[in-house]
Scaffold this motif. Structure first.
Motif, PDB file in Angstrom:
ATOM      1  N   LEU A 184      51.011  35.763  47.402  1.00 35.16           N
ATOM      2  CA  LEU A 184      50.681  37.167  47.180  1.00 35.16           C
ATOM      3  C   LEU A 184      51.737  38.083  47.788  1.00 35.16           C
ATOM      4  CD1 LEU A 184      46.851  37.230  47.958  1.00 35.16           C
ATOM      5  CD2 LEU A 184      47.946  37.428  45.727  1.00 35.16           C
ATOM      6  N   PRO A 185      52.002  39.202  47.143  1.00 30.79           N
ATOM      7  CA  PRO A 185      52.891  40.191  47.757  1.00 30.79           C
ATOM      8  C   PRO A 185      52.289  40.701  49.065  1.00 30.79           C
ATOM      9  CG  PRO A 185      52.481  40.719  45.452  1.00 30.79           C
ATOM     10  CD  PRO A 185      51.560  39.598  45.826  1.00 30.79           C
ATOM     11  N   ALA A 186      53.119  41.098  49.996  1.00 32.72           N
ATOM     12  CA  ALA A 186      52.657  41.570  51.305  1.00 32.72           C
ATOM     13  C   ALA A 186      51.731  42.775  51.181  1.00 32.72           C
ATOM     14  CB  ALA A 186      53.858  41.901  52.188  1.00 32.72           C
ATOM     15  N   ALA A 187      51.871  43.549  50.129  1.00 34.18           N
ATOM     16  CA  ALA A 187      51.051  44.748  49.946  1.00 34.18           C
ATOM     17  C   ALA A 187      49.591  44.432  49.631  1.00 34.18           C
ATOM     18  CB  ALA A 187      51.644  45.606  48.831  1.00 34.18           C
ATOM     19  N   ASP A 234      46.058  43.065  50.339  1.00 33.13           N
ATOM     20  CA  ASP A 234      45.206  42.739  51.485  1.00 33.13           C
ATOM     21  C   ASP A 234      44.230  41.648  51.048  1.00 33.13           C
ATOM     22  OD1 ASP A 234      43.372  42.590  53.558  1.00 33.13           O
ATOM     23  OD2 ASP A 234      43.379  44.762  53.910  1.00 33.13           O
ATOM     24  N   ALA A 235      44.672  40.407  51.182  1.00 36.29           N
ATOM     25  CA  ALA A 235      43.895  39.265  50.699  1.00 36.29           C
ATOM     26  C   ALA A 235      42.523  39.200  51.349  1.00 36.29           C
ATOM     27  CB  ALA A 235      44.669  37.971  50.945  1.00 36.29           C
ATOM     28  N   ASN A 236      42.443  39.410  52.643  1.00 38.08           N
ATOM     29  CA  ASN A 236      41.151  39.322  53.332  1.00 38.08           C
ATOM     30  C   ASN A 236      40.183  40.379  52.822  1.00 38.08           C
ATOM     31  OD1 ASN A 236      41.958  37.121  54.868  1.00 38.08           O
ATOM     32  ND2 ASN A 236      42.794  38.424  56.486  1.00 38.08           N
ATOM     33  N   ALA A 237      40.672  41.604  52.617  1.00 36.43           N
ATOM     34  CA  ALA A 237      39.805  42.671  52.118  1.00 36.43           C
ATOM     35  C   ALA A 237      39.354  42.376  50.692  1.00 36.43           C
ATOM     36  CB  ALA A 237      40.522  44.018  52.187  1.00 36.43           C
ATOM     37  N   LEU A 238      40.264  41.872  49.857  1.00 29.12           N
ATOM     38  CA  LEU A 238      39.889  41.545  48.479  1.00 29.12           C
ATOM     39  C   LEU A 238      38.867  40.412  48.433  1.00 29.12           C
ATOM     40  CD1 LEU A 238      43.243  41.792  46.497  1.00 29.12           C
ATOM     41  CD2 LEU A 238      41.218  43.235  46.251  1.00 29.12           C
ATOM     42  N   LEU A 239      39.067  39.397  49.263  1.00 30.58           N
ATOM     43  CA  LEU A 239      38.119  38.285  49.285  1.00 30.58           C
ATOM     44  C   LEU A 239      36.753  38.726  49.801  1.00 30.58           C
ATOM     45  CD1 LEU A 239      40.461  35.407  50.460  1.00 30.58           C
ATOM     46  CD2 LEU A 239      39.418  35.686  48.195  1.00 30.58           C
ATOM     47  N   ALA A 240      36.727  39.593  50.790  1.00 35.40           N
ATOM     48  CA  ALA A 240      35.456  40.121  51.305  1.00 35.40           C
ATOM     49  C   ALA A 240      34.747  40.938  50.226  1.00 35.40           C
ATOM     50  CB  ALA A 240      35.698  40.964  52.550  1.00 35.40           C
ATOM     51  N   LEU A 241      35.511  41.737  49.490  1.00 39.71           N
ATOM     52  CA  LEU A 241      34.936  42.522  48.404  1.00 39.71           C
ATOM     53  C   LEU A 241      34.361  41.600  47.328  1.00 39.71           C
ATOM     54  CD1 LEU A 241      34.625  45.522  47.568  1.00 39.71           C
ATOM     55  CD2 LEU A 241      36.759  45.249  46.294  1.00 39.71           C
ATOM     56  N   ALA A 242      35.119  40.566  46.968  1.00 36.02           N
ATOM     57  CA  ALA A 242      34.666  39.617  45.948  1.00 36.02           C
ATOM     58  C   ALA A 242      33.404  38.887  46.401  1.00 36.02           C
ATOM     59  CB  ALA A 242      35.777  38.622  45.629  1.00 36.02           C
ATOM     60  N   GLU A 243      33.338  38.542  47.672  1.00 37.43           N
ATOM     61  CA  GLU A 243      32.172  37.830  48.194  1.00 37.43           C
ATOM     62  C   GLU A 243      30.900  38.678  48.090  1.00 37.43           C
ATOM     63  OE1 GLU A 243      30.810  36.339  52.527  1.00 37.43           O
ATOM     64  OE2 GLU A 243      32.742  35.555  51.822  1.00 37.43           O
ATOM     65  N   GLY A 244      31.030  39.976  48.250  1.00 34.16           N
ATOM     66  CA  GLY A 244      29.878  40.868  48.182  1.00 34.16           C
ATOM     67  C   GLY A 244      29.594  41.416  46.802  1.00 34.16           C
ATOM     68  N   HIS A 245      30.417  41.039  45.808  1.00 34.95           N
ATOM     69  CA  HIS A 245      30.232  41.577  44.456  1.00 34.95           C
ATOM     70  C   HIS A 245      28.974  40.993  43.823  1.00 34.95           C
ATOM     71  CE1 HIS A 245      31.440  43.698  40.912  1.00 34.95           C
ATOM     72  NE2 HIS A 245      31.290  42.602  40.200  1.00 34.95           N
ATOM     73  N   HIS A 246      28.273  41.808  43.045  1.00 36.50           N
ATOM     74  CA  HIS A 246      26.995  41.408  42.461  1.00 36.50           C
ATOM     75  C   HIS A 246      26.739  42.215  41.198  1.00 36.50           C
ATOM     76  CE1 HIS A 246      26.386  44.794  45.202  1.00 36.50           C
ATOM     77  NE2 HIS A 246      25.550  45.224  44.278  1.00 36.50           N
ATOM     78  N   GLU A 247      25.719  41.831  40.478  1.00 38.29           N
ATOM     79  CA  GLU A 247      25.301  42.579  39.291  1.00 38.29           C
ATOM     80  C   GLU A 247      24.491  43.799  39.700  1.00 38.29           C
ATOM     81  OE1 GLU A 247      22.991  40.055  36.733  1.00 38.29           O
ATOM     82  OE2 GLU A 247      24.776  38.999  36.011  1.00 38.29           O
ATOM     83  N   ARG A 248      24.581  44.814  38.870  1.00 38.93           N
ATOM     84  CA  ARG A 248      23.702  45.975  38.990  1.00 38.93           C
ATOM     85  C   ARG A 248      23.081  46.233  37.627  1.00 38.93           C
ATOM     86  NH1 ARG A 248      26.108  50.049  43.574  1.00 38.93           N
ATOM     87  NH2 ARG A 248      26.325  48.382  45.106  1.00 38.93           N
ATOM     88  N   ASP A 249      21.829  46.670  37.643  1.00 35.39           N
ATOM     89  CA  ASP A 249      21.103  46.917  36.398  1.00 35.39           C
ATOM     90  C   ASP A 249      21.450  48.283  35.826  1.00 35.39           C
ATOM     91  OD1 ASP A 249      19.745  44.477  36.455  1.00 35.39           O
ATOM     92  OD2 ASP A 249      18.155  45.305  37.714  1.00 35.39           O
ATOM     93  N   VAL A 250      21.633  48.312  34.515  1.00 30.37           N
ATOM     94  CA  VAL A 250      21.899  49.549  33.786  1.00 30.37           C
ATOM     95  C   VAL A 250      20.793  49.745  32.765  1.00 30.37           C
ATOM     96  CG1 VAL A 250      23.498  50.785  32.288  1.00 30.37           C
ATOM     97  CG2 VAL A 250      24.392  49.227  34.033  1.00 30.37           C
ATOM     98  N   MET A 308      51.819  29.050  58.047  1.00 30.10           N
ATOM     99  CA  MET A 308      51.973  29.581  56.701  1.00 30.10           C
ATOM    100  C   MET A 308      50.613  30.055  56.191  1.00 30.10           C
ATOM    101  SD  MET A 308      53.617  27.682  53.458  1.00 30.10           S
ATOM    102  CE  MET A 308      54.484  28.710  52.364  1.00 30.10           C
ATOM    103  N   SER A 309      50.613  31.210  55.571  1.00 26.70           N
ATOM    104  CA  SER A 309      49.375  31.805  55.052  1.00 26.70           C
ATOM    105  C   SER A 309      48.881  31.043  53.834  1.00 26.70           C
ATOM    106  CB  SER A 309      49.632  33.266  54.672  1.00 26.70           C
ATOM    107  OG  SER A 309      48.553  33.768  53.929  1.00 26.70           O
ATOM    108  N   GLU A 310      47.555  30.924  53.714  1.00 24.46           N
ATOM    109  CA  GLU A 310      46.983  30.291  52.520  1.00 24.46           C
ATOM    110  C   GLU A 310      47.161  31.168  51.287  1.00 24.46           C
ATOM    111  OE1 GLU A 310      42.471  30.620  52.305  1.00 24.46           O
ATOM    112  OE2 GLU A 310      42.870  30.848  54.447  1.00 24.46           O
ATOM    113  N   HIS A 311      47.594  32.404  51.492  1.00 23.74           N
ATOM    114  CA  HIS A 311      47.821  33.344  50.393  1.00 23.74           C
ATOM    115  C   HIS A 311      49.308  33.668  50.264  1.00 23.74           C
ATOM    116  CE1 HIS A 311      43.496  33.730  50.640  1.00 23.74           C
ATOM    117  NE2 HIS A 311      43.595  34.151  51.881  1.00 23.74           N
ATOM    118  N   ALA A 312      50.154  32.683  50.509  1.00 22.74           N
ATOM    119  CA  ALA A 312      51.604  32.899  50.559  1.00 22.74           C
ATOM    120  C   ALA A 312      52.166  33.432  49.239  1.00 22.74           C
ATOM    121  CB  ALA A 312      52.310  31.601  50.944  1.00 22.74           C
TER     122      ALA A 312
END
Length: 172
Positions: free
Chosen positions: A7-10, A12-28, A1-5
């Protein structure tokens, strides 16, 4: 059983988690407000970690904005615009956003390799602002509505209030 059970199949939990892991602040940093091709333009620098918007980057972005905004009247421009010079993590971006008739806006996005402002070209069709650029544009939408559309008093005072109300600091 998936740890993201749940979530809708559409999704992409792995891609979203990877994106979140790399998210950071940028200066404006607001650079200034100036006239470019018949528009009053608020200019912003947006910088990824380890990157800086240079004078050359800014000059090239202004040159691009001049050409883009020169056609503003044909697109129903109201004469107020925002220019974002983005020294990104994967390349450089220039966004030229202007308010047009009918409560609408016009957006031009230009992309190129990092530190090569001479190679900036129009982005592919469908490309939209990234999360950091969108935060600046969301602020600009709000201050346009607050100061110009819903403001009281003389229009010149309302436009001055819009020009003075800038986004600065960390963008998430």
């Amino acid at each position: 059983m998936s740890e993201h059970a749940g979530l809708p199949a559409a999704v992409d939990a792995n891609a979203l988690l990877a994106l979140a892991e790399g998210h950071h602040e940028r200066d404006v940093h607001p650079l200034d407000c100036r006239e470019i091709s018949g528009h009053l333009v608020k200019v912003y620098a947006l910088e990824a970690p380890g990157r800086t918007v240079t004078e050359q980057d800014e000059a090239e972005a202004v040159r691009i904005a001049e050409g883009h905004l020169a056609l503003g009247a044909a697109r129903g421009s109201l004469g107020l615009a925002v220019l974002i010079v983005h020294a990104g993590g994967d390349g450089d971006y220039v966004l030229v956003h202007s308010w047009i008739e009918g409560h609408m806006s016009d957006l031009g996005i230009f992309t190129g390799p990092a530190e090569r402002p001479d190679l900036l070209r129009p982005a592919r069709a469908g490309l939209a602002p990234c999360v950091w650029e969108a935060e600046i544009l969301a602020h600009e939408r709000d201050v346009f509505a607050w100061h110009v559309l819903d403001g009281d008093g003389d229009l010149s005072d309302r436009v001055t209030a819009w020009a003075d109300d800038v986004f600065e600091g960390a963008s998430r």
